[in-house]
Design a protein around this motif. Sequence first.
Motif, PDB file in Angstrom:
ATOM      1  N   ARG A  31      31.881   6.266  39.059  1.00  0.00           N
ATOM      2  CA  ARG A  31      32.597   7.127  38.109  1.00  0.00           C
ATOM      3  C   ARG A  31      31.847   7.171  36.787  1.00  0.00           C
ATOM      4  NH1 ARG A  31      37.794   4.399  37.085  1.00  0.00           N
ATOM      5  NH2 ARG A  31      36.829   3.697  35.148  1.00  0.00           N
ATOM      6  N   LEU A  32      31.835   8.325  36.154  1.00  0.00           N
ATOM      7  CA  LEU A  32      31.175   8.497  34.858  1.00  0.00           C
ATOM      8  C   LEU A  32      32.251   8.665  33.788  1.00  0.00           C
ATOM      9  CD1 LEU A  32      28.409   8.580  33.616  1.00  0.00           C
ATOM     10  CD2 LEU A  32      28.269  11.017  34.083  1.00  0.00           C
ATOM     11  N   ARG A  45      19.508   4.887  33.721  1.00  0.00           N
ATOM     12  CA  ARG A  45      18.304   5.533  33.191  1.00  0.00           C
ATOM     13  C   ARG A  45      18.252   7.002  33.602  1.00  0.00           C
ATOM     14  NH1 ARG A  45      13.648   1.014  34.707  1.00  0.00           N
ATOM     15  NH2 ARG A  45      14.389  -0.650  33.290  1.00  0.00           N
ATOM     16  N   GLU A  46      18.550   7.275  34.863  1.00  0.00           N
ATOM     17  CA  GLU A  46      18.467   8.648  35.359  1.00  0.00           C
ATOM     18  C   GLU A  46      19.523   9.539  34.711  1.00  0.00           C
ATOM     19  OE1 GLU A  46      16.207   9.938  37.238  1.00  0.00           O
ATOM     20  OE2 GLU A  46      15.121   8.074  37.627  1.00  0.00           O
ATOM     21  N   ILE A  47      20.726   9.004  34.495  1.00  0.00           N
ATOM     22  CA  ILE A  47      21.769   9.799  33.835  1.00  0.00           C
ATOM     23  C   ILE A  47      21.362  10.095  32.399  1.00  0.00           C
ATOM     24  CG2 ILE A  47      24.164   9.813  33.050  1.00  0.00           C
ATOM     25  CD1 ILE A  47      24.873   8.104  35.464  1.00  0.00           C
ATOM     26  N   ALA A  48      20.858   9.067  31.695  1.00  0.00           N
ATOM     27  CA  ALA A  48      20.426   9.270  30.309  1.00  0.00           C
ATOM     28  C   ALA A  48      19.318  10.301  30.230  1.00  0.00           C
ATOM     29  CB  ALA A  48      19.968   7.933  29.724  1.00  0.00           C
ATOM     30  N   GLN A 104      18.146   5.301  26.674  1.00  0.00           N
ATOM     31  CA  GLN A 104      19.106   4.381  27.279  1.00  0.00           C
ATOM     32  C   GLN A 104      20.017   3.760  26.231  1.00  0.00           C
ATOM     33  OE1 GLN A 104      17.585   1.740  30.437  1.00  0.00           O
ATOM     34  NE2 GLN A 104      15.598   2.719  30.105  1.00  0.00           N
ATOM     35  N   ARG A 105      19.470   3.476  25.054  1.00  0.00           N
ATOM     36  CA  ARG A 105      20.295   2.907  23.994  1.00  0.00           C
ATOM     37  C   ARG A 105      21.337   3.907  23.509  1.00  0.00           C
ATOM     38  NH1 ARG A 105      19.546  -1.362  20.558  1.00  0.00           N
ATOM     39  NH2 ARG A 105      17.441  -1.653  21.368  1.00  0.00           N
ATOM     40  N   ALA A 106      20.920   5.170  23.336  1.00  0.00           N
ATOM     41  CA  ALA A 106      21.852   6.197  22.883  1.00  0.00           C
ATOM     42  C   ALA A 106      22.896   6.522  23.945  1.00  0.00           C
ATOM     43  CB  ALA A 106      21.088   7.455  22.489  1.00  0.00           C
ATOM     44  N   PHE A 107      22.526   6.391  25.218  1.00  0.00           N
ATOM     45  CA  PHE A 107      23.448   6.708  26.308  1.00  0.00           C
ATOM     46  C   PHE A 107      24.716   5.867  26.221  1.00  0.00           C
ATOM     47  CE2 PHE A 107      24.894   5.381  30.569  1.00  0.00           C
ATOM     48  CZ  PHE A 107      25.379   6.592  31.037  1.00  0.00           C
ATOM     49  N   LEU A 128      25.572  16.363  38.065  1.00  0.00           N
ATOM     50  CA  LEU A 128      24.595  15.526  37.362  1.00  0.00           C
ATOM     51  C   LEU A 128      24.632  14.104  37.904  1.00  0.00           C
ATOM     52  CD1 LEU A 128      23.706  15.413  33.625  1.00  0.00           C
ATOM     53  CD2 LEU A 128      24.509  13.299  34.711  1.00  0.00           C
ATOM     54  N   LEU A 129      25.834  13.577  38.137  1.00  0.00           N
ATOM     55  CA  LEU A 129      25.971  12.216  38.651  1.00  0.00           C
ATOM     56  C   LEU A 129      25.355  12.107  40.045  1.00  0.00           C
ATOM     57  CD1 LEU A 129      27.071   9.354  38.411  1.00  0.00           C
ATOM     58  CD2 LEU A 129      29.290  10.205  39.203  1.00  0.00           C
ATOM     59  N   THR A 130      25.596  13.096  40.891  1.00  0.00           N
ATOM     60  CA  THR A 130      25.036  13.084  42.241  1.00  0.00           C
ATOM     61  C   THR A 130      23.519  13.109  42.212  1.00  0.00           C
ATOM     62  OG1 THR A 130      26.986  14.194  43.138  1.00  0.00           O
ATOM     63  CG2 THR A 130      24.962  14.315  44.430  1.00  0.00           C
ATOM     64  N   ASP A 131      22.955  13.977  41.383  1.00  0.00           N
ATOM     65  CA  ASP A 131      21.496  14.080  41.285  1.00  0.00           C
ATOM     66  C   ASP A 131      20.883  12.782  40.774  1.00  0.00           C
ATOM     67  OD1 ASP A 131      19.054  15.674  41.432  1.00  0.00           O
ATOM     68  OD2 ASP A 131      19.051  15.549  39.243  1.00  0.00           O
TER      69      ASP A 131
END
Length: 456
Positions: free
Chosen positions: A222-223, A182-185, A192-195, A241-244
Amino acid sequence: MRTELRRLATYGQLPGLLRQLSTLGGCVRPIRLTGHRTEHHVDTRTGEIGPVLHHLDSNALPAGQLLVRCNNRRVTRCATCAETYRRDTYHLITAGLRGGKGTDEQVATHPRVFATFTAPSFGPVHNRPTGRPACRCGTAHPADDPVLGTPLNPDSYDYEAAVLWNAHAGALWRRFSIYLRREIAKRAGLTQRAFRQYARVSFAKVAEYQRRGAVHFHAVIRLDGHDGGNTQPPAWATPELLTDAIESATRAAAVTGPTLDGHAHRFTFGSQLDVRVIRSADFAGGTELTDRAVAGYIAKYATKGAETATGTLDHRIRLLAELAHTDLTDHARRLVRTCWDLGARPDLGHLRLRAWAHMLGFRGHFSTKTRRYSTTLSTLRQARAEWQRLQTALARGEDAHTPAPTTLVLSRWDYAGTGLTSGEAWLTATLARDLQYRDTAQEASHDQIAPEGATA
């Protein structure tokens, strides 16, 4: 032992027993089975069952039983099998960081971090603090001080919350993984669906016990692109972005626990969160975290359990009275007893705290990963078994690449016990020393040859 070895030598069974024990690879707690296995040839055109190709009967084996490796991951139970598990875990983690074993090598260019998630505080404990010369008790504890991790005041330490946190740690991780997506999206400006159409989160984690007996997690996160490691992530996918997103998801993740005696439990991760970016081995500086170092660190903890951190048990207990015959610290004893007491409550039956008292309430898997992270332990084991099959075929003078015929296998095996006799244990230790000697000799030989071919 001498009588057993003398009997084996008298009847000429010693060489055969050595060959049988050598197939265990040094396992000291093999599973003993009695029974038989018969392999028949099958005519695929008519379906007719043909002659017997191979027959194995446990009574004909030198040990009188079939011996199978225990494959226990705990180093306290079987160091040899635990080492095999550690190496497999190392290759599994490394494949997700650098590629190989069926994983695309481009994963090395994807955003990757190494994160450590800790448990909250249940009361002050003896420690070796950074930034202060001594513990709160006023003592500068050495690294091997057995008092480390034990409460400063056992009477005020929240043993109930500590045990219940371990029991809910797996559910808390699942909640975190949902919040992370959710946070990455949200940071990518996507639903979330589009992510799911643009990126995918892959991870591998292991659980480790702190000295105080609380579980915490080490994870490689990993992203990837939408189809996993074989697709490039979008341009907005960065380590920053992943860390945040990890930091925000960690703060948001929470699991509602039971209400006991009017106290409602709610479980979150501790405030000590460590997230570090993993650099490629080709571009790693002296202080940066490399994929090889991460894989080795995680694999090391994959073979450990509660007993290596707290001095507690490495097997289940059926009666609390068994604790009287164990060498446990007072802290570990109270943790196990708390599990046992809470396990008697009907409203906590779903946590199975008595069955997992030896694990201080934690009943999750020590090593887990997402499906797209890399290969699997089963795949690695199958590859090793296939290699061993090929080596056996070559030793027999057979064509290892000839397709195996279609066969019908009829077998029955019954459990007969665990472990080795005193004579078998001595022979196994001798085989292990010989193997170690050969490995050391080979390494020394390589060290002598390497400089001759080296270039300035």
